[in-house]
Motif scaffolding. Sequence first.
Motif, short mmCIF file in Angstrom:
data_model
loop_
_atom_site.label_atom_id
_atom_site.label_comp_id
_atom_site.label_asym_id
_atom_site.label_seq_id
_atom_site.Cartn_x
_atom_site.Cartn_y
_atom_site.Cartn_z
N HIS A 89 0.84 -1.16 -0.05
CA HIS A 89 0.02 0.16 0.03
C HIS A 89 0.81 1.29 0.03
O HIS A 89 0.36 2.37 -0.65
N LEU A 90 2.11 1.07 0.42
CA LEU A 90 3.11 2.37 0.57
C LEU A 90 3.76 2.43 -0.41
O LEU A 90 4.29 3.61 -0.69
N PHE A 91 4.11 1.72 -1.24
CA PHE A 91 5.07 1.39 -2.27
C PHE A 91 4.60 2.68 -3.39
O PHE A 91 3.41 2.60 -4.15
N ASP A 92 5.59 3.27 -3.90
CA ASP A 92 5.27 4.27 -4.96
C ASP A 92 5.80 3.38 -6.20
O ASP A 92 7.17 3.46 -6.55
N PRO A 93 5.08 2.72 -7.14
CA PRO A 93 5.50 2.25 -8.31
C PRO A 93 6.00 2.99 -9.19
O PRO A 93 6.68 2.61 -10.39
N PHE A 94 5.85 4.51 -9.40
CA PHE A 94 6.55 5.37 -10.09
C PHE A 94 8.05 5.80 -9.48
O PHE A 94 8.52 6.49 -10.40
N GLY A 95 8.34 5.47 -8.43
CA GLY A 95 9.57 5.98 -7.98
C GLY A 95 10.92 5.00 -8.30
O GLY A 95 10.73 4.15 -9.31
N ARG A 96 11.97 5.33 -7.89
CA ARG A 96 13.08 4.65 -8.09
C ARG A 96 13.53 3.25 -7.52
O ARG A 96 14.15 2.23 -7.94
N ALA A 97 12.81 3.21 -6.19
CA ALA A 97 13.06 2.17 -5.35
C ALA A 97 12.37 0.70 -6.00
O ALA A 97 11.26 0.92 -6.61
N ASP A 98 13.29 -0.42 -5.77
CA ASP A 98 12.58 -1.69 -5.98
C ASP A 98 11.82 -2.29 -4.98
O ASP A 98 11.94 -2.02 -3.61
N PHE A 99 10.81 -3.01 -5.31
CA PHE A 99 9.72 -3.46 -4.18
C PHE A 99 10.49 -4.30 -3.05
O PHE A 99 10.29 -4.02 -1.89
#
Length: 136
Positions: A89-99
């Motif tokens: 829920h908190l992950f930003d899929p548009f960001g640079r971090a990998d899940f």
Amino acid sequence: MRVVEQPPGSTVTEKSPADWADQTRRILTRDLLTRAAHAQPGEARALEFRALHLNLPLIGEVADRLALTDSRRRGLEHHALEGLHEAIHLFDPFGRADFPEFARPFVERRIRTHLPATNLRLAVHRVALAIAGSRV
């Protein structure tokens, strides 16, 4: 999704099946969560559920790193799932971090929060008794 071009003159190296599976899981997770961000609520929940299911191996990786026994794993599994759900829920899929790198701390925090501290307390108590016994 980020596309990486091979620099001229570089060679493609063969990866192990585990590396391939991990890379595929990362790409599919980002795709599912990107689609969920644009979907209607019902469809978004279904896509998030798929991402959760796809990333269940993260729970095992964290449990392995914490050296949990099988019985302890079973007892803490639902807490680890809550951590994974929170990360989705908190992950930003548009960001640079990998899940996986983003989610591991959530899963580990939930597990550590619910680990019984009795082993540490018992060890400290035994050391205190040993110290007290040596002074008598």
